[in-house]
Design an enzyme around this catalytic site. Structure first.
Site, PDB file in Angstrom:
ATOM      1  N   TYR A  42      -4.609   6.414  -8.382  1.00  0.00           N
ATOM      2  CA  TYR A  42      -6.050   6.668  -8.386  1.00  0.00           C
ATOM      3  C   TYR A  42      -6.368   7.206  -9.772  1.00  0.00           C
ATOM      4  CZ  TYR A  42     -10.628   8.509  -7.002  1.00  0.00           C
ATOM      5  OH  TYR A  42     -11.969   8.767  -6.906  1.00  0.00           O
ATOM      6  N   LYS A  97      -1.968  14.131 -10.317  1.00  0.00           N
ATOM      7  CA  LYS A  97      -0.897  13.457 -11.058  1.00  0.00           C
ATOM      8  C   LYS A  97       0.282  14.392 -11.299  1.00  0.00           C
ATOM      9  CE  LYS A  97      -0.823   9.802 -12.537  1.00  0.00           C
ATOM     10  NZ  LYS A  97      -0.249   8.564 -11.922  1.00  0.00           N
ATOM     11  N   ASP A 147       0.867  -1.182   0.000  1.00  0.00           N
ATOM     12  CA  ASP A 147       0.000   0.000   0.000  1.00  0.00           C
ATOM     13  C   ASP A 147       0.902   1.229   0.000  1.00  0.00           C
ATOM     14  OD1 ASP A 147      -1.673   2.106   0.521  1.00  0.00           O
ATOM     15  OD2 ASP A 147      -2.447   1.331   2.416  1.00  0.00           O
ATOM     16  N   TYR A 199      -7.993  14.874 -10.879  1.00  0.00           N
ATOM     17  CA  TYR A 199      -7.105  13.782 -11.283  1.00  0.00           C
ATOM     18  C   TYR A 199      -5.803  14.334 -11.868  1.00  0.00           C
ATOM     19  CZ  TYR A 199      -5.196  10.043 -14.207  1.00  0.00           C
ATOM     20  OH  TYR A 199      -4.343   9.152 -14.809  1.00  0.00           O
TER      21      TYR A 199
END
Length: 288
Positions: free
Chosen positions: A62, A130, A37, A126
């Site tokens: 994600y 990133k 994780d 998003y």
């Protein structure tokens, strides 16, 4: 040589597993989110101590573009904090990091392919997370490769190709936007390029090729064009209609143009890249 892969159950992780047997000089360690994780630094430390990887491919992310708009904290935790943890452990372990980023770091207002040095300007959660993940790596770790890619699809996981084929089984007609232009990327082509980068770096450790690169298949198309070709190659008959983005509103704004310029990665690593239509043609029927 030990190569550790995070996000092993995702599209890219499964693509890497599908070709791993071809690379006899590499010992792969595939970790899914239950094994590793990236939001848990102690967990990363333990795995790195156990396997002492020479390289780490971070395929954990994600990626739910629309959902990120309502789950910004979760997207930030994985795409920024998780990446920071990984970069710090890589630095301490002298592990070289290959990190996957996205065309969503750009706003899509250009009409010529985006080069690595073009100014990023993400428009949604998003893309913002990133980009921050990229910046965190650049601040912490010199020995990194950031690979921005686009429109990834494959036989594995969730992606546009599999969604189109599923919907075609359920519906007699479909509408797909025709004013967002980009380039599909077959996940196995991306996986092979990552391993080419690793083998080149391993053979020429004194050559500093670190930095940010763009990779997708060659060419460009709209989502409508992509869907049309998917149906054509899979012999699917369906009433497919093009629509503008304005007729298909989504929580997250998409770049209207996000074709990536691949000159740098082709020159640096001596790559010949398949046209997107060719890679799509070569793909097997999607696995369940």
């Amino acid at each position: 040589m030990v190569v550790l892969v995070t996000g092993a159950n995702g599209q890219l992780g499964q693509a890497l597993q599908s070709i791993a047997s071809k690379f006899l000089d590499i010992k792969f360690v595939f970790c899914d989110s239950t094994t590793l994780d990236i939001t848990n630094k102690e967990n990363i430390d333990l795995i790195f101590e156990k396997y002492a990887p020479d390289f780490c491919i971070n395929a954990a992310a994600y990626t739910a573009v629309d959902k990120a708009e309502s789950e910004p904290e979760k997207a930030y935790l994985i795409n920024v904090e998780g990446v920071k943890n990984l970069a710090e452990v890589c630095k301490n372990s002298h592990t070289k990091l290959l990190h996957i980023s996205t065309d969503f770091v750009f706003d899509g207002t250009k009409n010529t392919p985006y080069a690595e040095e073009d100014f990023p300007n993400p428009t949604g959660v998003y893309g913002i997370t990133k980009l921050k993940g990229e910046q965190v790596i650049q601040e912490i770790l010199e020995e990194h490769f950031i690979i921005r890619t686009s429109w990834v699809y494959s036989e594995y996981g969730h992606n546009f190709m599999k969604t189109m084929l599923r919907l075609a089984n359920e519906k007699g007609s479909l509408t797909v936007v025709n004013d967002q232009i980009g380039t599909p990327t077959h996940a196995v082509d991306l996986a092979e390029v990552l391993l080419k980068i690793i083998s080149t770096n391993n053979q020429q450790p004194t050559t500093n090729n670190y930095g940010t690169y763009h990779f997708s298949n060659e060419g460009q198309c709209s989502w409508y064009d992509f869907a049309k070709k998917i149906f054509e190659l899979n012999h699917v008959t369906i009433d497919l209609k093009p629509i503008p983005t304005a007729s298909f509103p989504t929580p997250a704004k998409r770049p209207s143009y996000s074709v990536l310029d691949k000159t740098k990665i082709k020159t640096t690593f001596g790559l010949t890249i398949n046209p997107w239509e060719e890679s799509l043609k070569n793909i097997a029927k999607p696995k369940k």
